[in-house]
Motif scaffolding. Structure first.
Motif, PDB file in Angstrom:
ATOM      1  N   ARG A  60       4.494 105.274 -22.118  1.00  0.00           N
ATOM      2  CA  ARG A  60       5.707 106.113 -22.718  1.00  0.00           C
ATOM      3  C   ARG A  60       6.591 104.743 -21.866  1.00  0.00           C
ATOM      4  O   ARG A  60       7.722 104.997 -22.594  1.00  0.00           O
ATOM      5  N   LYS A  63      17.801  98.921 -28.957  1.00  0.00           N
ATOM      6  CA  LYS A  63      19.492  98.965 -29.170  1.00  0.00           C
ATOM      7  C   LYS A  63      19.493  97.710 -28.513  1.00  0.00           C
ATOM      8  O   LYS A  63      21.053  97.562 -29.310  1.00  0.00           O
ATOM      9  N   PHE A  95      22.946 103.556 -23.273  1.00  0.00           N
ATOM     10  CA  PHE A  95      21.677 103.592 -23.506  1.00  0.00           C
ATOM     11  C   PHE A  95      20.385 105.197 -23.705  1.00  0.00           C
ATOM     12  O   PHE A  95      19.787 105.877 -24.364  1.00  0.00           O
ATOM     13  N   TYR A  96      21.775 105.888 -22.882  1.00  0.00           N
ATOM     14  CA  TYR A  96      21.766 107.103 -22.681  1.00  0.00           C
ATOM     15  C   TYR A  96      22.030 107.921 -24.513  1.00  0.00           C
ATOM     16  O   TYR A  96      22.459 108.396 -24.586  1.00  0.00           O
ATOM     17  N   ARG A 121      18.671 112.789 -28.100  1.00  0.00           N
ATOM     18  CA  ARG A 121      17.655 112.700 -28.859  1.00  0.00           C
ATOM     19  C   ARG A 121      16.341 113.351 -27.553  1.00  0.00           C
ATOM     20  O   ARG A 121      15.463 113.817 -28.006  1.00  0.00           O
ATOM     21  N   GLU A 122      17.434 113.553 -26.551  1.00  0.00           N
ATOM     22  CA  GLU A 122      16.253 113.966 -24.794  1.00  0.00           C
ATOM     23  C   GLU A 122      16.693 115.765 -25.493  1.00  0.00           C
ATOM     24  O   GLU A 122      15.625 115.719 -25.358  1.00  0.00           O
ATOM     25  N   VAL A 176      13.404 115.746 -28.527  1.00  0.00           N
ATOM     26  CA  VAL A 176      12.467 115.660 -27.461  1.00  0.00           C
ATOM     27  C   VAL A 176      11.945 117.278 -26.304  1.00  0.00           C
ATOM     28  O   VAL A 176      11.145 117.480 -26.225  1.00  0.00           O
ATOM     29  N   MET A 186      11.873 111.221 -19.177  1.00  0.00           N
ATOM     30  CA  MET A 186      12.048 110.477 -19.331  1.00  0.00           C
ATOM     31  C   MET A 186      13.724 109.882 -18.645  1.00  0.00           C
ATOM     32  O   MET A 186      13.961 109.382 -18.490  1.00  0.00           O
ATOM     33  N   LEU A 222      14.657 105.907 -18.685  1.00  0.00           N
ATOM     34  CA  LEU A 222      15.872 105.556 -19.248  1.00  0.00           C
ATOM     35  C   LEU A 222      15.879 104.657 -17.953  1.00  0.00           C
ATOM     36  O   LEU A 222      17.058 103.420 -18.447  1.00  0.00           O
ATOM     37  N   GLN A 270      15.843 101.787 -18.760  1.00  0.00           N
ATOM     38  CA  GLN A 270      16.334  99.877 -19.804  1.00  0.00           C
ATOM     39  C   GLN A 270      17.891 100.631 -19.222  1.00  0.00           C
ATOM     40  O   GLN A 270      18.449  99.523 -19.395  1.00  0.00           O
TER      41      GLN A 270
HETATM   42  C1  LIG Z   1      13.937 105.903 -25.295  1.00  0.00           C
HETATM   43  C2  LIG Z   1      15.208 106.440 -25.755  1.00  0.00           C
HETATM   44  O1  LIG Z   1      16.090 106.743 -24.661  1.00  0.00           O
HETATM   45  C3  LIG Z   1      16.543 107.279 -23.476  1.00  0.00           C
HETATM   46  C4  LIG Z   1      15.153 108.140 -22.943  1.00  0.00           C
HETATM   47  C5  LIG Z   1      14.282 109.441 -23.883  1.00  0.00           C
HETATM   48  C6  LIG Z   1      13.392 109.707 -23.207  1.00  0.00           C
HETATM   49  O2  LIG Z   1      13.283 108.744 -21.997  1.00  0.00           O
HETATM   50  O3  LIG Z   1      12.951 109.889 -24.427  1.00  0.00           O
HETATM   51  C7  LIG Z   1      15.288 109.067 -24.943  1.00  0.00           C
HETATM   52  C8  LIG Z   1      16.792 109.736 -25.143  1.00  0.00           C
HETATM   53  C9  LIG Z   1      17.067 108.252 -24.309  1.00  0.00           C
HETATM   54  O4  LIG Z   1      18.432 108.218 -23.140  1.00  0.00           O
HETATM   55  C10 LIG Z   1      15.197 106.190 -26.808  1.00  0.00           C
HETATM   56  O5  LIG Z   1      16.608 106.593 -26.895  1.00  0.00           O
HETATM   57  O6  LIG Z   1      14.639 107.031 -27.940  1.00  0.00           O
END
Ligand SMILES: C=C(O[C@@H]1C=C(C(=O)O)C=C[C@H]1O)C(=O)O
Length: 361
Positions: free
Chosen positions: A28, A39, A48-49, A53-54, A57, A82, A86, A89
């Protein structure tokens, strides 16, 4: 088979699962790094946050969860996963209303997990300033308590700031009487933040009616002072008590057992819709008979659910008010957009403070 053998067998299976889980979380993490690359290629440097999306999930996993782990536990675990993904990233810097050990810090961890750099800041103003300047990626500030109402200072900061709300966090607040004394009998002075004293007012009236109540800037500061004095106590969190090595003399002294505080996450841009969002705005109207009714009419016309309305002096004229409104839906939803356009026409001041995912409890 002996009990020992049975235990060993089950533990072998747990070891095998842990091997799988370790492989899967790293897989993951690698995918999150792929996302970061995409991105970056798309030219997104800063951020990137993705709170929307979080939230998706977490909502999906809560829907799938069949236990025995509770939805709350699953949320906490995946929040940390997550947070770690993050951090692969982009390491995030989060400013919060400090000092360390405050409930605001707990709220920041609930939203971002532990894999971020958390910076305690001295005031709500400073949190806004540091996010505005870009020194912090995001900030976390308290905005309202279910017993004591709004945190005026946070609303006032929004009147003069271009920042947007990117998320909300709700936290059950449990207050404890903490002290270096071994018993509550010798307590002559109680330190806390004004909200802490207010949320435990009845308990103090009944149990420590003669103790002096001293207001300080935070519950963590209260714990620090109580640690340096005899016959003193603080109303503070368990984290603050641990930090200053204090006894929990009486636990859970808040007057209202559902005592909850709502915090806002502030940033430079609020996220796109998730399908279950909230929008916050501040509006004002030069005073006229029926002004507020007319200002709110478009919400009712468009069938929009308002969840909060607070009035603050607008500071622009005597007896002029700014109304802080929360409503359900995202400013990009058609229905909400229609209502907001109509409100804008009625208002002398109109600003959308942000649309953000509704809290996942
Ligand atoms: C992986 C990503 O980047 C970050 C990490 C995420 C995750 O671990 O699921 C979700 C959103 C972002 O904060 C994404 O944008 O999908």
């Amino acid at each position: 088979m002996t009990d020992q053998d049975k235990l060993r067998q089950v533990r072998d299976r747990i070891d095998a699962l842990d091997t799988d889980i370790l492989r899967l979380v790293n897989e993951r993490g690698r995918l999150a790094q792929d996302v970061a690359r995409i991105k970056r290629e798309a030219g997104e440097q800063a951020d990137f946050y993705r709170p929307e999306r979080e939230q998706q999930v977490l909502r999906r996993l809560q829907g799938l969860n069949q236990g025995p782990l509770s939805d709350e536990t699953v949320t906490r675990l995946f929040r940390e996963i997550m947070s770690a993904c993050l951090a692969l990233q982009q390491p995030l810097r989060i400013g919060f209303l400090g000092p360390e050990g405050t409930f605001t810090q707990a709220a920041a961890i609930k939203q971002f997990g532990h894999e971020v750099q958390l910076q305690p800041l001295a005031s709500i103003d400073t949190v806004f300033k540091e996010v505005e300047s870009g020194d912090m990626h995001y900030g976390v500030v308290p905005v309202e308590n279910s017993t004591e109402g709004v945190v005026n200072h946070t609303l006032d900061c929004f009147l003069n700031s271009p920042l947007q709300i990117v998320g909300e966090v709700e936290l059950r607040i449990q207050h404890h009487l903490v002290s270096r004394e071994p018993s509550a009998k010798t307590i002559k002075r109680v330190y806390s933040h004004p909200q802490g004293l207010a949320q435990c007012r009845t308990w103090l009236d009944v149990n420590l009616p003669t103790a002096e109540r001293v207001t300080v800037s935070s519950t963590a500061e209260a714990a620090r002072l109580a640690a340096s004095e005899t016959s003193a106590a603080a109303i503070a969190s368990e984290a603050a008590a641990e930090m200053y090595d204090l006894h929990l003399l009486v636990e859970g002294i808040e007057d209202n057992s559902g005592n909850t505080t709502r915090f806002l996450v502030i940033g430079r841009q609020s996220p796109p819709p998730t399908g279950d969002d909230k929008t916050s705005l501040v509006v004002s109207r030069i005073d006229q008979p029926g002004g507020l009714v007319r200002l709110l009419q478009p919400l009712s016309d468009h069938g929009i659910n308002m969840t909060r309305l607070d009035a603050r002096p607008s500071k622009q004229g005597v007896w002029e008010y700014a109304f802080f409104i929360d409503l359900l839906g995202h400013a990009d939803d058609d229905r909400v957009r229609g209502a907001l356009d109509a409100m804008r026409e009625q208002a002398s001041l109109f600003r959308v403070l942000g649309s953000y995912p509704r809290v996942a409890r």
